[in-house]
Design a protein around this motif. Structure first.
Motif, PDB file in Angstrom:
ATOM      1  N   UNK A 100      40.692  50.519  54.178  1.00  0.00           N
ATOM      2  CA  UNK A 100      40.937  50.189  52.905  1.00  0.00           C
ATOM      3  C   UNK A 100      39.714  50.770  52.106  1.00  0.00           C
ATOM      4  N   UNK A 101      40.116  51.647  51.067  1.00  0.00           N
ATOM      5  CA  UNK A 101      38.989  51.784  50.083  1.00  0.00           C
ATOM      6  C   UNK A 101      39.516  51.684  48.693  1.00  0.00           C
ATOM      7  N   UNK A 102      39.102  50.835  48.012  1.00  0.00           N
ATOM      8  CA  UNK A 102      40.034  50.411  46.634  1.00  0.00           C
ATOM      9  C   UNK A 102      39.213  49.616  45.626  1.00  0.00           C
ATOM     10  N   UNK A 103      39.781  49.564  44.451  1.00  0.00           N
ATOM     11  CA  UNK A 103      38.804  48.760  43.322  1.00  0.00           C
ATOM     12  C   UNK A 103      39.841  48.079  42.405  1.00  0.00           C
ATOM     13  N   UNK A 104      39.453  47.014  41.846  1.00  0.00           N
ATOM     14  CA  UNK A 104      40.324  46.169  41.085  1.00  0.00           C
ATOM     15  C   UNK A 104      39.494  45.685  39.858  1.00  0.00           C
ATOM     16  N   UNK A 105      40.188  45.276  38.873  1.00  0.00           N
ATOM     17  CA  UNK A 105      39.686  44.508  37.825  1.00  0.00           C
ATOM     18  C   UNK A 105      39.811  42.937  38.089  1.00  0.00           C
ATOM     19  N   UNK A 106      38.838  42.105  37.834  1.00  0.00           N
ATOM     20  CA  UNK A 106      38.640  40.598  38.153  1.00  0.00           C
ATOM     21  C   UNK A 106      38.311  39.896  37.091  1.00  0.00           C
ATOM     22  N   UNK A 107      38.690  38.670  36.892  1.00  0.00           N
ATOM     23  CA  UNK A 107      38.179  37.943  35.891  1.00  0.00           C
ATOM     24  C   UNK A 107      38.050  36.275  36.457  1.00  0.00           C
ATOM     25  N   UNK A 108      36.860  36.121  36.645  1.00  0.00           N
ATOM     26  CA  UNK A 108      36.551  34.331  37.108  1.00  0.00           C
ATOM     27  C   UNK A 108      36.212  33.498  36.004  1.00  0.00           C
ATOM     28  N   UNK A 109      36.721  32.438  35.935  1.00  0.00           N
ATOM     29  CA  UNK A 109      36.575  31.450  35.058  1.00  0.00           C
ATOM     30  C   UNK A 109      36.041  30.108  35.970  1.00  0.00           C
ATOM     31  N   UNK A 110      35.207  29.508  35.278  1.00  0.00           N
ATOM     32  CA  UNK A 110      34.474  28.288  35.859  1.00  0.00           C
ATOM     33  C   UNK A 110      35.572  27.165  35.781  1.00  0.00           C
ATOM     34  N   UNK A 111      35.501  26.286  36.792  1.00  0.00           N
ATOM     35  CA  UNK A 111      36.783  25.437  36.748  1.00  0.00           C
ATOM     36  C   UNK A 111      36.333  24.115  36.042  1.00  0.00           C
ATOM     37  N   UNK A 112      35.060  23.729  36.172  1.00  0.00           N
ATOM     38  CA  UNK A 112      34.557  22.474  35.620  1.00  0.00           C
ATOM     39  C   UNK A 112      33.161  22.606  34.807  1.00  0.00           C
ATOM     40  N   UNK A 113      33.384  23.173  33.465  1.00  0.00           N
ATOM     41  CA  UNK A 113      32.220  23.300  32.702  1.00  0.00           C
ATOM     42  C   UNK A 113      31.500  21.955  32.367  1.00  0.00           C
ATOM     43  N   UNK A 114      30.196  22.089  32.023  1.00  0.00           N
ATOM     44  CA  UNK A 114      29.809  21.054  31.665  1.00  0.00           C
ATOM     45  C   UNK A 114      30.341  20.358  30.238  1.00  0.00           C
ATOM     46  N   UNK A 115      30.457  19.055  29.946  1.00  0.00           N
ATOM     47  CA  UNK A 115      31.121  18.341  28.684  1.00  0.00           C
ATOM     48  C   UNK A 115      30.517  19.071  27.449  1.00  0.00           C
TER      49      UNK A 115
END
Length: 197
Positions: A100-115
């Motif tokens: 496999x040789x491939x590329x993807x776009x991704x977005x990661x969001x923090x689950x528990x941000x400080x208050x």
């Protein structure tokens, strides 16, 4: 290039189930009463050194349907989405090898941000470059959805990894899990039952 010998499918299932994900290693099955289903696949799970972010890579070739790729990003502190697939190579040779040789776009969001603070968001490009080479003998596994057919797995030497262009981590190396599988099964009407029944 990073190379390690991958363990059996059970290791992948345990690693991903702990984080609420579904491994690509599990045998699939056609709906009851539909004709034979034949597929070959390769899978591997990668992680950062602190095992805070995981990537699951699966390539699958289904007879009559072509080849498909899946990349999953997940972790206890991150919620990630993946899209925009751009595959250069996607090949599976039954229980022998895969690439496999491939590329993807991704977005990661923090689950528990400080208050009082907005969640941290990281986005970029995930580059996948992975090769599987079968080692040892294949092993027959139980069928979970059908009573007719067979499901074979084989250990593999897995080379390569997953690289992210931006945080939360950059290079993800092979976790102790991955391999090759091949299944051919059919679900005759009224024959569906759990394995061992």
């Amino acid at each position: 290039m990073r190379t390690r010998t991958a363990g059996r499918a059970l290791t992948v299932l345990l690693a991903t189930a702990a984080l609420g994900a579904t491994a690509g290693a599990a045998a699939a099955a056609p709906p009851e009463g539909v004709g034979p289903y034949t597929a070959s696949r390769a899978w591997a799970v990668f992680s950062d050194t602190g095992e805070e972010l995981f990537a699951e890579v699966t390539v699958e070739e289904v007879r009559g349907s072509g080849t498909s790729l899946r990349l999953g990003l997940f972790g206890p502190a991150w919620s990630c989405t993946v899209d925009g697939e751009d595959a250069t190579v996607a090949e599976v040779e039954q229980l022998e090898s895969a690439r496999v040789v491939a590329s993807y776009d991704y977005t990661c969001t923090e689950r528990d941000a400080p208050q009082g603070l907005a969640p941290r968001v990281e986005s970029g490009t995930a580059t996948v470059d992975v090769t599987w080479t079968g080692v040892g003998r294949s092993q027959r596994e139980p069928l979970y959805d059908c009573t007719v057919g067979r499901y074979l797995t084989r250990q593999a030497t897995v080379s390569g990894g997953v690289s992210l262009s931006d945080g939360p981590q950059s290079d993800l190396d092979l976790l102790n899990g991955g391999g090759l599988s091949h299944d051919h099964n059919v679900c005759p009407p009224g024959w569906v039952q759990d394995a061992g029944a």
